[in-house]
Write an enzyme that holds these catalytic residues in place. Sequence first.
Site, PDB file in Angstrom:
ATOM      1  N   SER B 164       0.842  -1.201   0.000  1.00 50.95           N
ATOM      2  CA  SER B 164       0.000   0.000   0.000  1.00 50.95           C
ATOM      3  C   SER B 164       0.882   1.258   0.000  1.00 50.95           C
ATOM      4  O   SER B 164       1.782   1.371  -0.821  1.00 50.95           O
ATOM      5  CB  SER B 164      -0.946  -0.055   1.202  1.00 50.95           C
ATOM      6  OG  SER B 164      -1.950   0.888   1.097  1.00 50.95           O
ATOM      7  N   ARG B 234     -11.929   6.145  10.299  1.00 41.99           N
ATOM      8  CA  ARG B 234     -11.510   4.751  10.256  1.00 41.99           C
ATOM      9  C   ARG B 234     -12.611   3.874   9.667  1.00 41.99           C
ATOM     10  O   ARG B 234     -12.343   2.935   8.917  1.00 41.99           O
ATOM     11  CB  ARG B 234     -11.170   4.289  11.670  1.00 41.99           C
ATOM     12  CG  ARG B 234     -10.641   2.882  11.739  1.00 41.99           C
ATOM     13  CD  ARG B 234      -9.387   2.713  10.894  1.00 41.99           C
ATOM     14  NE  ARG B 234      -8.770   1.418  11.120  1.00 41.99           N
ATOM     15  CZ  ARG B 234      -7.634   1.038  10.569  1.00 41.99           C
ATOM     16  NH1 ARG B 234      -7.008   1.862   9.752  1.00 41.99           N
ATOM     17  NH2 ARG B 234      -7.128  -0.140  10.816  1.00 41.99           N
ATOM     18  N   ASP B 329      -9.066  -6.406  -4.436  1.00 46.43           N
ATOM     19  CA  ASP B 329      -8.662  -5.106  -3.886  1.00 46.43           C
ATOM     20  C   ASP B 329      -9.271  -4.009  -4.757  1.00 46.43           C
ATOM     21  O   ASP B 329      -8.931  -3.877  -5.925  1.00 46.43           O
ATOM     22  CB  ASP B 329      -7.119  -5.017  -3.912  1.00 46.43           C
ATOM     23  CG  ASP B 329      -6.594  -3.737  -3.265  1.00 46.43           C
ATOM     24  OD1 ASP B 329      -7.401  -2.844  -2.939  1.00 46.43           O
ATOM     25  OD2 ASP B 329      -5.361  -3.647  -3.089  1.00 46.43           O
ATOM     26  N   HIS B 362      -8.180  -5.126  -0.117  1.00 48.53           N
ATOM     27  CA  HIS B 362      -6.883  -4.483   0.078  1.00 48.53           C
ATOM     28  C   HIS B 362      -6.117  -5.108   1.244  1.00 48.53           C
ATOM     29  O   HIS B 362      -4.898  -5.249   1.194  1.00 48.53           O
ATOM     30  CB  HIS B 362      -7.108  -2.991   0.323  1.00 48.53           C
ATOM     31  CG  HIS B 362      -5.850  -2.177   0.338  1.00 48.53           C
ATOM     32  ND1 HIS B 362      -4.997  -2.119  -0.734  1.00 48.53           N
ATOM     33  CD2 HIS B 362      -5.302  -1.394   1.296  1.00 48.53           C
ATOM     34  CE1 HIS B 362      -3.971  -1.322  -0.431  1.00 48.53           C
ATOM     35  NE2 HIS B 362      -4.134  -0.875   0.788  1.00 48.53           N
ATOM     36  N   ASP B 363      -6.848  -5.484   2.294  1.00 54.33           N
ATOM     37  CA  ASP B 363      -6.222  -6.068   3.487  1.00 54.33           C
ATOM     38  C   ASP B 363      -5.474  -7.359   3.201  1.00 54.33           C
ATOM     39  O   ASP B 363      -4.689  -7.805   4.043  1.00 54.33           O
ATOM     40  CB  ASP B 363      -7.280  -6.337   4.565  1.00 54.33           C
ATOM     41  CG  ASP B 363      -7.401  -5.180   5.538  1.00 54.33           C
ATOM     42  OD1 ASP B 363      -6.613  -4.222   5.416  1.00 54.33           O
ATOM     43  OD2 ASP B 363      -8.280  -5.233   6.416  1.00 54.33           O
TER      44      ASP B 363
END
Lengths: 198, 403
Positions: B164, B234, B329, B362-363
Site C-alpha cells: 500500500s 476509520r 482489492d 486491500h487487506d
Amino acid sequence: MMRADLELIYDWVPEGAHVLDLACGDGELLETLANNKGVTGYGLEIDHDGINACVARGVNVIEHNLDDGLSSFCDNSYDQVIMTQALQALRRPDKMLDEMLRVAEEGIITFPNFAYWRHRVHLGLRGYMPVSKSLPHAWYDTPNIHLSTFNDFEHLCREKGLVIVDRAVGVGDHQGHWKSRLWPNLFGEIAIFRVRRR
Amino acid sequence: MPDSDTLAFADRPTGSVGLVTPHVARFDTPLALACGKVLPAYELIYETYGTLNAERSNAVLICHALSGHHHAAGYHSEEDRKPGWWDAHIGPGKAIDTNRFFVVSLNNLGGCHGSTGPVSHNPDTGRQWGPEFPMVTVSDWVASQARLADHLGIERWAAAVGGSLGGMQVMQWTMTYPERVANAVVIAATPRLSAQNIAFNEVARQAIRSDQEFFDGWYAEHDTVPKRGLKLARMVGHITYLSEDAMGSKFGRDLRSDDLNFGFDVEFQVESYLRYQGDTFSTAFDANTYLLMTKALDYFDPSATQGGDLSKALAPAQCPFLIVSFTTDWRFPPSRSRELVDALTRAGKAVSYANIDSPHGHDAFLLSEPRYDAIFSAFMNRAARELNLAETGGDGASLEETP
C-alpha cells in the site's frame, strides 16, 4: 536438454535480442537465452506454478491472460515475440498474430499440427478425436479450442501477407527427419514458424 | 500469572521472531522537507529482526502503510495477544526469512508510535507540534529512512519491501537511491491515487476536522481527542480495505438480535464491527498523524515531474521488482499495479508481476495466502541467492548500536 521446439527457437533468436515470450511456462527458454545469448525481455504467463518457477529462477514474468491482447505493449518495442504451444488455446489466434507483429517485426510460433499422421489415424480410421503427446487432453477438457494444421497456418500467413522466414516441424522429442521435412503437414507433430511483416 | 494470553504466546506458531524491543535513533542534521520547511532534528523508532551479517548485505527495509508502525513482527511482551502487523511474512522460514535477512522496520516521520510527529514536543515553541508539524511526503520519508540506513551502517538494502503506502516508499527508494536498493517488492500499491482514492481520504479528513473536539488540531491542549471524527475516518477507510465479498461472507445481513427494532442503534453485525473498529482506532491513533498520512498518499505521484510519464520517472531504477496485487482489492485494484508494471517494462526494467486470488480486498496484503506466500518467498529466496546470503542463524533482534 530443452523441448524440441524450444531448441529450434533458441537458434532463431539473435544475440542480445529484446523478446516477449507469450505463455513462457516455467521460463526455461528465457533463462537459457538470457544466460547464453544475453537476451532480455519478459515472459507472459497465466499458470500459477509457471509464474512461481520463473520468479524462482529470476526470469521476468508478468501474469497476463493472452486473450486480453497485448495492448499494454507498445508498437515495435521488442525484436521478437515468441509464442510456443499457445496459439491453439487462444480465443482469436488470428488477432494475436496481428498483435505479435505490431509489437515486434518478427514472431516465432509453435503449435500442435492437427494433420500429423497419427492424429489422422485417430480421427480418420478409428473415428475418435486425436489424443497424443502433443494433444494430451480429452475432447471435453482440452484448452485447445482452435486446432489447426501446418497448411492452415501457412494459408493464414499468406492471407495476412506475412513473410514466412523459416518453418520446421518437430516429431516427438527431436526435430523431424527427411520425411517430416518433405511432407511437414503429414509427418510433423509440432509446427514451428518464424514470420515477419512485409 | 498464567492466563490465556500467556498461553497464546507459548503456543504461538513456529516462525516467530519472538520477543522484540524497539530502538530509537536520533538525528541532529536538519532535514529539508518537500513542503519547504526544515525539521531541525528528529527521532525514528525502529525494530530489527534477524542478524546483520559482517558484509552488511542482508538488510531488508520494511515500509509501513497508512496506520502502520515499526512493530512489524514478533511480540513486545509475553502478554501480547497479537504479533506485529506483518508477522505473516517476517520470521524464520517465512517470505522475509530472518534466518537469512536482517529486517529493519521503522515508524515514519509524522507517525504517532514513537518517531517524531505531531504528538512530539516542538523545541521551538515549547508545546506539542500538533497541527504545526510540517507536511511530510513519501520522498521525505525515504530521505529519513536513508539516514537510518546510514546510522545502521547499511550501504545498500538487500530489498526494500512495502504494501500500500509502503509500496510507494519502495518505488521512491528505487528512484531516489537506485544504487542503495538491490531488490524491490511493491504490494497492493499504486503509482498515484485516483480521484476516488483522494475523495475517500477527503471524507476521512473532513470527519476529523469537523469534530468539535478537534480544535484546529490543538485537541491535546484541550485535554481531549477528536474521537468521533477519527472513528468515522476509520470506518470509511475500513470499508475500502475490505472487499464486498469479504464483508458479505463475514457479516451478510446478520442481525445482532432476532428482530428488527426500527431504531438507529446497532442492528446489523457489520455496523457493530465497523463501530468497534472505529472506536478502537480512535483511542489508539493520533488525528493529526492520520491527516498527514492521508496527505502523503494524495501527494504521491512520481510521474508528475515527468509530464505524467511514469516510465521516465522510473528510469533511474536499477533493481529487479516484484509487483503483487490482489483480485478483490478495489482500493488499489490490480489495474493500478499493472500500470506500474507496464511503466517498468517500457523502461526496460526487470519486473515480475502476480495478481493473487484473494477474497480479502486491500487487506489481503497483510495476510497469508498460499500463492502470495509462495511467490513472495520465491522472489526473496532468489534475491538471497544472488546476494550470496548464507543463513545467519539469528532468531531475534540482535544488532548492537553501530557508530
